[in-house]
Design a protein around this motif. Structure first.
Motif, PDB file in Angstrom:
ATOM      1  N   ASP A 123       0.820  -1.208   0.000  1.00  0.00           N
ATOM      2  CA  ASP A 123       0.000   0.000   0.000  1.00  0.00           C
ATOM      3  C   ASP A 123       0.857   1.263   0.000  1.00  0.00           C
ATOM      4  O   ASP A 123       0.529   2.241  -0.674  1.00  0.00           O
ATOM      5  N   ARG A 124       1.951   1.259   0.738  1.00  0.00           N
ATOM      6  CA  ARG A 124       2.840   2.433   0.743  1.00  0.00           C
ATOM      7  C   ARG A 124       3.380   2.697  -0.659  1.00  0.00           C
ATOM      8  O   ARG A 124       3.413   3.849  -1.106  1.00  0.00           O
ATOM      9  N   LEU A 125       3.809   1.652  -1.340  1.00  0.00           N
ATOM     10  CA  LEU A 125       4.347   1.822  -2.690  1.00  0.00           C
ATOM     11  C   LEU A 125       3.274   2.328  -3.653  1.00  0.00           C
ATOM     12  O   LEU A 125       3.513   3.281  -4.415  1.00  0.00           O
ATOM     13  N   LEU A 126       2.106   1.712  -3.620  1.00  0.00           N
ATOM     14  CA  LEU A 126       1.062   2.090  -4.566  1.00  0.00           C
ATOM     15  C   LEU A 126       0.511   3.486  -4.291  1.00  0.00           C
ATOM     16  O   LEU A 126       0.277   4.268  -5.221  1.00  0.00           O
ATOM     17  N   ILE A 127       0.337   3.826  -3.026  1.00  0.00           N
ATOM     18  CA  ILE A 127      -0.149   5.168  -2.699  1.00  0.00           C
ATOM     19  C   ILE A 127       0.896   6.212  -3.067  1.00  0.00           C
ATOM     20  O   ILE A 127       0.555   7.276  -3.592  1.00  0.00           O
ATOM     21  N   ALA A 128       2.165   5.910  -2.840  1.00  0.00           N
ATOM     22  CA  ALA A 128       3.220   6.846  -3.252  1.00  0.00           C
ATOM     23  C   ALA A 128       3.179   7.046  -4.762  1.00  0.00           C
ATOM     24  O   ALA A 128       3.322   8.177  -5.258  1.00  0.00           O
ATOM     25  N   GLY A 129       2.950   5.974  -5.510  1.00  0.00           N
ATOM     26  CA  GLY A 129       2.841   6.082  -6.961  1.00  0.00           C
ATOM     27  C   GLY A 129       1.651   6.927  -7.387  1.00  0.00           C
ATOM     28  O   GLY A 129       1.750   7.744  -8.310  1.00  0.00           O
ATOM     29  N   ILE A 130       0.526   6.762  -6.700  1.00  0.00           N
ATOM     30  CA  ILE A 130      -0.672   7.549  -7.012  1.00  0.00           C
ATOM     31  C   ILE A 130      -0.435   9.028  -6.703  1.00  0.00           C
ATOM     32  O   ILE A 130      -0.813   9.907  -7.487  1.00  0.00           O
ATOM     33  N   ILE A 131       0.205   9.311  -5.575  1.00  0.00           N
ATOM     34  CA  ILE A 131       0.513  10.701  -5.215  1.00  0.00           C
ATOM     35  C   ILE A 131       1.410  11.335  -6.281  1.00  0.00           C
ATOM     36  O   ILE A 131       1.190  12.479  -6.692  1.00  0.00           O
ATOM     37  N   GLU A 132       2.396  10.589  -6.743  1.00  0.00           N
ATOM     38  CA  GLU A 132       3.283  11.109  -7.790  1.00  0.00           C
ATOM     39  C   GLU A 132       2.521  11.305  -9.101  1.00  0.00           C
ATOM     40  O   GLU A 132       2.761  12.276  -9.820  1.00  0.00           O
ATOM     41  N   ALA A 133       1.597  10.397  -9.406  1.00  0.00           N
ATOM     42  CA  ALA A 133       0.794  10.546 -10.629  1.00  0.00           C
ATOM     43  C   ALA A 133      -0.079  11.794 -10.543  1.00  0.00           C
ATOM     44  O   ALA A 133      -0.213  12.536 -11.527  1.00  0.00           O
ATOM     45  N   ARG A 134      -0.663  12.045  -9.386  1.00  0.00           N
ATOM     46  CA  ARG A 134      -1.485  13.251  -9.212  1.00  0.00           C
ATOM     47  C   ARG A 134      -0.599  14.493  -9.313  1.00  0.00           C
ATOM     48  O   ARG A 134      -0.976  15.487  -9.932  1.00  0.00           O
ATOM     49  N   GLY A 135       0.596  14.433  -8.735  1.00  0.00           N
ATOM     50  CA  GLY A 135       1.528  15.549  -8.863  1.00  0.00           C
ATOM     51  C   GLY A 135       1.908  15.793 -10.312  1.00  0.00           C
ATOM     52  O   GLY A 135       1.970  16.938 -10.767  1.00  0.00           O
ATOM     53  N   CYS A 136       2.135  14.723 -11.047  1.00  0.00           N
ATOM     54  CA  CYS A 136       2.460  14.824 -12.473  1.00  0.00           C
ATOM     55  C   CYS A 136       1.336  15.537 -13.216  1.00  0.00           C
ATOM     56  O   CYS A 136       1.580  16.475 -13.990  1.00  0.00           O
ATOM     57  N   GLU A 137       0.109  15.114 -12.967  1.00  0.00           N
ATOM     58  CA  GLU A 137      -1.033  15.731 -13.634  1.00  0.00           C
ATOM     59  C   GLU A 137      -1.118  17.219 -13.311  1.00  0.00           C
ATOM     60  O   GLU A 137      -1.258  18.067 -14.202  1.00  0.00           O
ATOM     61  N   ARG A 138      -0.998  17.551 -12.045  1.00  0.00           N
ATOM     62  CA  ARG A 138      -1.212  18.938 -11.628  1.00  0.00           C
ATOM     63  C   ARG A 138      -0.037  19.842 -12.000  1.00  0.00           C
ATOM     64  O   ARG A 138      -0.251  20.994 -12.382  1.00  0.00           O
ATOM     65  N   PHE A 139       1.186  19.349 -11.899  1.00  0.00           N
ATOM     66  CA  PHE A 139       2.312  20.169 -12.350  1.00  0.00           C
ATOM     67  C   PHE A 139       2.214  20.412 -13.854  1.00  0.00           C
ATOM     68  O   PHE A 139       2.585  21.473 -14.345  1.00  0.00           O
ATOM     69  N   GLY A 140       1.686  19.428 -14.584  1.00  0.00           N
ATOM     70  CA  GLY A 140       1.468  19.607 -16.018  1.00  0.00           C
ATOM     71  C   GLY A 140       0.459  20.710 -16.292  1.00  0.00           C
ATOM     72  O   GLY A 140       0.624  21.505 -17.226  1.00  0.00           O
ATOM     73  N   LEU A 141      -0.600  20.774 -15.476  1.00  0.00           N
ATOM     74  CA  LEU A 141      -1.589  21.843 -15.624  1.00  0.00           C
ATOM     75  C   LEU A 141      -0.975  23.212 -15.326  1.00  0.00           C
ATOM     76  O   LEU A 141      -1.275  24.197 -16.007  1.00  0.00           O
ATOM     77  N   VAL A 142      -0.108  23.256 -14.311  1.00  0.00           N
ATOM     78  CA  VAL A 142       0.572  24.515 -13.981  1.00  0.00           C
ATOM     79  C   VAL A 142       1.455  24.939 -15.153  1.00  0.00           C
ATOM     80  O   VAL A 142       1.434  26.104 -15.567  1.00  0.00           O
ATOM     81  N   ALA A 143       2.228  24.003 -15.686  1.00  0.00           N
ATOM     82  CA  ALA A 143       3.116  24.318 -16.815  1.00  0.00           C
ATOM     83  C   ALA A 143       2.308  24.847 -17.997  1.00  0.00           C
ATOM     84  O   ALA A 143       2.719  25.815 -18.657  1.00  0.00           O
TER      85      ALA A 143
END
Length: 192
Positions: free
Chosen positions: A108-128
């Motif tokens: 769960d730690r690995l998968l949740i960390a991956g999901i958090i990074e995916a959400r960060g990827c999406e949102r940083f992309g929107l900022v860019a």
């Protein structure tokens, strides 16, 4: 493995409060990078018997700390300083999904960390996408690419330590739960 398919797509309007108070967003971004580095240190400290994980988390901790340094530099150029760390409601709700038991906890730690990074990827992309052309936009494009690599790293690590069927079944559950969490959070000048 391809990018995780998040079940809730953040609308472009999410960037409105971000751009309206970009200095606060930078403070939140810096805090997120610092916490991500700390999470990676925690991971390699707790699993010394998993050399692939240890090496990956050492590299991640250094990369996240470098991002922290870069964001701090951007802040200082704007006359902005670090804010006190605040609890992140998104992260806290995701952490509540982590099951107990050593194998379940690691998965769960690995998968949740991956999901958090995916959400960060999406949102940083929107900022860019929302920023005007220039060095700040370039920086956020690079951060977006980095977050994409990070979320793949966590899912690849999960697949090294757990059967593919187990990983995909739990990831499916967590993606559904993450979508419910993020959908109801208010938009603010913060990553989550």
């Amino acid at each position: 493995m391809t990018l995780l398919k998040l079940r809730f797509q953040t609308p472009d309007t999410w960037t409105t409060p971000v751009l309206a108070d970009f200095n606060h967003f930078l403070q939140d971004h810096a805090a997120a990078e610092k916490k991500a580095s700390g999470m990676a240190v925690s991971m390699f400290s707790h699993y010394p018997d998993k050399p692939q994980l240890v090496e990956a988390m050492i590299n991640l901790a250094l990369e996240e700390m470098n991002h922290f340094r870069q964001v701090i530099k951007l802040m200082h150029e704007r006359g902005v300083f670090q804010a006190a760390d605040k609890k992140d409601p998104y992260i806290n709700q995701l952490r509540q999904l982590i099951r107990r038991g050593s194998d379940l906890y690691l998965l769960d730690r690995l998968l949740i960390a991956g999901i958090i990074e995916a959400r960060g990827c999406e949102r940083f992309g929107l900022v860019a996408k929302a920023l005007p052309e220039g060095p700040l936009q370039t920086f956020y494009k690079l951060i977006t690419e980095s977050e994409a690599r990070h979320h793949l790293l966590f899912t690849e690590l999960a697949l090294k330590y757990f059967p593919e069927k187990t990983v995909h079944a739990r990831l499916d559950q967590l993606l559904d739960q993450e979508a419910k969490i993020v959908e109801i959070l208010p938009f603010r000048a913060a990553l989550h």
